[in-house]
Design a protein around this motif. Structure first.
Motif, mmCIF file in Angstrom:
data_model
loop_
_atom_site.group_PDB
_atom_site.id
_atom_site.type_symbol
_atom_site.label_atom_id
_atom_site.label_comp_id
_atom_site.label_asym_id
_atom_site.label_seq_id
_atom_site.Cartn_x
_atom_site.Cartn_y
_atom_site.Cartn_z
ATOM 1 N N LEU A 97 0.825 -1.216 0.000
ATOM 2 C CA LEU A 97 0.000 0.000 0.000
ATOM 3 C C LEU A 97 0.854 1.259 0.000
ATOM 4 O O LEU A 97 0.422 2.317 -0.483
ATOM 5 C CB LEU A 97 -0.926 -0.005 1.211
ATOM 6 N N ALA A 98 2.073 1.150 0.553
ATOM 7 C CA ALA A 98 2.967 2.314 0.587
ATOM 8 C C ALA A 98 3.365 2.784 -0.808
ATOM 9 O O ALA A 98 3.801 3.921 -0.982
ATOM 10 C CB ALA A 98 4.215 1.975 1.397
ATOM 11 N N ALA A 99 3.227 1.910 -1.802
ATOM 12 C CA ALA A 99 3.552 2.283 -3.181
ATOM 13 C C ALA A 99 2.336 2.792 -3.953
ATOM 14 O O ALA A 99 2.397 2.920 -5.175
ATOM 15 C CB ALA A 99 4.153 1.074 -3.898
ATOM 16 N N GLU A 104 1.950 11.009 -1.600
ATOM 17 C CA GLU A 104 3.183 11.769 -1.724
ATOM 18 C C GLU A 104 4.354 10.944 -1.192
ATOM 19 O O GLU A 104 4.167 9.971 -0.465
ATOM 20 C CB GLU A 104 3.075 13.084 -0.949
ATOM 21 N N ALA A 105 5.565 11.355 -1.550
ATOM 22 C CA ALA A 105 6.750 10.577 -1.169
ATOM 23 C C ALA A 105 6.860 10.426 0.340
ATOM 24 O O ALA A 105 7.160 9.332 0.851
ATOM 25 C CB ALA A 105 8.012 11.236 -1.725
ATOM 26 N N GLY A 106 6.594 11.510 1.088
ATOM 27 C CA GLY A 106 6.689 11.436 2.544
ATOM 28 C C GLY A 106 5.653 10.496 3.134
ATOM 29 O O GLY A 106 5.950 9.728 4.059
ATOM 30 N N TYR A 109 6.652 6.890 2.301
ATOM 31 C CA TYR A 109 7.771 6.433 3.112
ATOM 32 C C TYR A 109 7.332 6.128 4.540
ATOM 33 O O TYR A 109 7.753 5.123 5.136
ATOM 34 C CB TYR A 109 8.881 7.482 3.113
ATOM 35 N N THR A 110 6.479 6.960 5.091
ATOM 36 C CA THR A 110 5.982 6.730 6.447
ATOM 37 C C THR A 110 5.214 5.418 6.536
ATOM 38 O O THR A 110 5.390 4.633 7.473
ATOM 39 C CB THR A 110 5.076 7.894 6.888
ATOM 40 N N LEU A 111 4.374 5.158 5.541
ATOM 41 C CA LEU A 111 3.615 3.907 5.526
ATOM 42 C C LEU A 111 4.556 2.713 5.354
ATOM 43 O O LEU A 111 4.338 1.642 5.950
ATOM 44 C CB LEU A 111 2.586 3.946 4.398
ATOM 45 N N LEU A 112 5.605 2.900 4.574
ATOM 46 C CA LEU A 112 6.595 1.837 4.406
ATOM 47 C C LEU A 112 7.272 1.512 5.739
ATOM 48 O O LEU A 112 7.472 0.337 6.077
ATOM 49 C CB LEU A 112 7.640 2.257 3.376
ATOM 50 N N LEU A 113 7.609 2.544 6.518
ATOM 51 C CA LEU A 113 8.218 2.314 7.831
ATOM 52 C C LEU A 113 7.265 1.551 8.753
ATOM 53 O O LEU A 113 7.696 0.676 9.516
ATOM 54 C CB LEU A 113 8.612 3.640 8.477
ATOM 55 N N PHE A 174 7.626 -3.343 -7.345
ATOM 56 C CA PHE A 174 7.647 -3.377 -5.884
ATOM 57 C C PHE A 174 6.329 -3.890 -5.308
ATOM 58 O O PHE A 174 6.327 -4.681 -4.358
ATOM 59 C CB PHE A 174 7.945 -1.968 -5.342
ATOM 60 N N VAL A 175 5.212 -3.469 -5.874
ATOM 61 C CA VAL A 175 3.908 -3.913 -5.373
ATOM 62 C C VAL A 175 3.764 -5.425 -5.559
ATOM 63 O O VAL A 175 3.307 -6.139 -4.649
ATOM 64 C CB VAL A 175 2.759 -3.163 -6.074
#
Length: 390
Positions: A97-99, A104-106, A109-113, A174-175
């Protein structure tokens, strides 16, 4: 005779659990090279943020090991492993889902973390639950052999997962890769229900810190062992490149050959000869390997040092793990395993940044001097743990 029969019947069941653990660790291994590539090339962030996205999962694992162990002691290893596999799958979905293209990029990235933090929790529960469950199936007397088998599943996944992850990233994006990382733990979840559960043991509980106070010597031994492994994994190719030597990638291959060969040939030795004795000999071999890389006059000596490092590192975790299992009552086994594994997690997580600073000032060879010194100190810890165990 009944105990021997039960242990013999339990070992094939442990193999099934190891297959499920292998599939779950593939999700960790496949993501390792893909995460920084996605962060840098997909999100347009720099390498520092890519490294953080990788490392935060290991931080999550370190912080949750003790809690995973205590929960395993209360509910049993089977339920803990099942929850861990489910959380693994959820982590993959969050990272996918982070992709999402509208983020937005921020935000991405937060969701990826978040997904990486969830992954660390799943890894804690799956590993500690599986080890507690497996030892319950085979008996404490065969704990060294069980932990050896577990390690083969883990490191086998790391050996195959990295190249596979990069291939999938190139082919399906990536997804798609994160989707595969969600499916694999579910396959593991499907194959383990047939393995019978082991009821949790009744008895007084203790805090993780009290248990760490009991097991810190074997924990220190396995943590100090991990310095050499992490140093070789991170800096051996760079060391060769700085010297202008060929065959830089062969070092990790030789390390893996030595590591796996020892697990296959000597997995039974901690249970027969005593964990502290096997760990002490192993740490001597690792120290020799690290010192040989440090002083290597040419590439072949350094490659021989990498092979010796793999041979030495291989049996320290199962050997010291068998010592830990004997130091605690059955109702505290999961907590002890979690605390013990955290020592190795900490070594893996801290070695790269710490010795990387040293490499900047003193060159890459100094990294392996530190690995040799750490293994030498680990020898003292293993011998001291053996005296306490006796």
């Amino acid at each position: 005779m009944t105990d021997i029969t039960e242990a013999t019947a339990g070992y094939p069941r442990v193999v099934v659990l190891t297959v499920a653990l292998f599939l779950s660790y593939l999700t960790v291994a496949m993501a390792l090279p893909a995460i920084p590539v996605h962060v840098v090339e997909g999100l347009g962030l720099d390498n520092t943020w890519g490294g953080l996205a990788v490392g935060i999962a290991f931080l999550s694992t370190i912080l949750t090991r003790g809690h995973a162990g205590a929960w395993t002691d209360r509910v049993g290893g089977k339920l803990a492993m099942q929850y861990g596999l489910l959380i693994y799958a959820a982590a993959g979905l969050v990272c996918a889902l982070a992709a999402w293209p509208d983020l937005e990029a921020g935000q991405s990235y937060t969701l990826l973390l978040v997904g990486r933090l969830v992954l660390g929790l799943g890894e804690s529960l799956a590993l500690v639950g599986m080890m507690g469950w497996a030892i319950g199936l085979t008996g404490q007397a065969r704990s060294g052999r069980v932990i050896s088998l577990v390690g083969m599943g883990m490191y086998g996944a790391f050996a195959t997962g990295g190249p596979l992850g990069l291939t999938l990233l190139d082919r399906i994006g990536f997804v798609g890769l994160m989707g595969v990382c969600s499916v694999l733990p579910m396959v593991g979840l499907i194959i383990i229900p047939s393995v019978p559960a082991v009821e949790p043991h009744a008895g007084p509980r203790e805090s993780i810190w009290r248990i760490v106070g009991r097991i810190w010597l074997p924990g220190a031994a396995v943590g100090l062992q991990g310095v050499g492994f992490a140093a070789l994994g991170a800096f051996f190719p760079l060391y060769f490149l700085s010297k202008g030597w060929q065959h830089a990638g062969l070092g990790l291959t030789l390390f893996g050959i030595g590591f796996v060969a020892m697990r296959l040939l000597c997995g039974h030795l901690p249970d027969r000869m005593g964990g502290a004795r096997v760990a002490a000999v192993s740490l001597v071999v690792e120290a020799i390997g690290q010192y040989l890389i440090w002083l290597a006059p040419g590439p072949y000596a350094a490659l021989a040092g990498a092979l010796l490092t793999g041979v030495g590192c291989s049996m320290v975790f199962p050997s010291m793990g068998s010592v830990v299992i004997k130091q605690v009552p059955p109702q505290l086994r999961g907590t002890a395993i979690g605390g013990f594994a955290a020592f190795q997690d900490l070594a893996y997580g801290a070695t790269g940044p710490v010795v990387g600073v040293l490499a900047d000032y003193s060159g890459y060879s100094s990294v392996f001097l530190i690995g040799g010194i750490a293994a030498t100190l680990g020898l003292w810890a293993a011998m001291a743990a053996g005296r306490n165990d006796g």
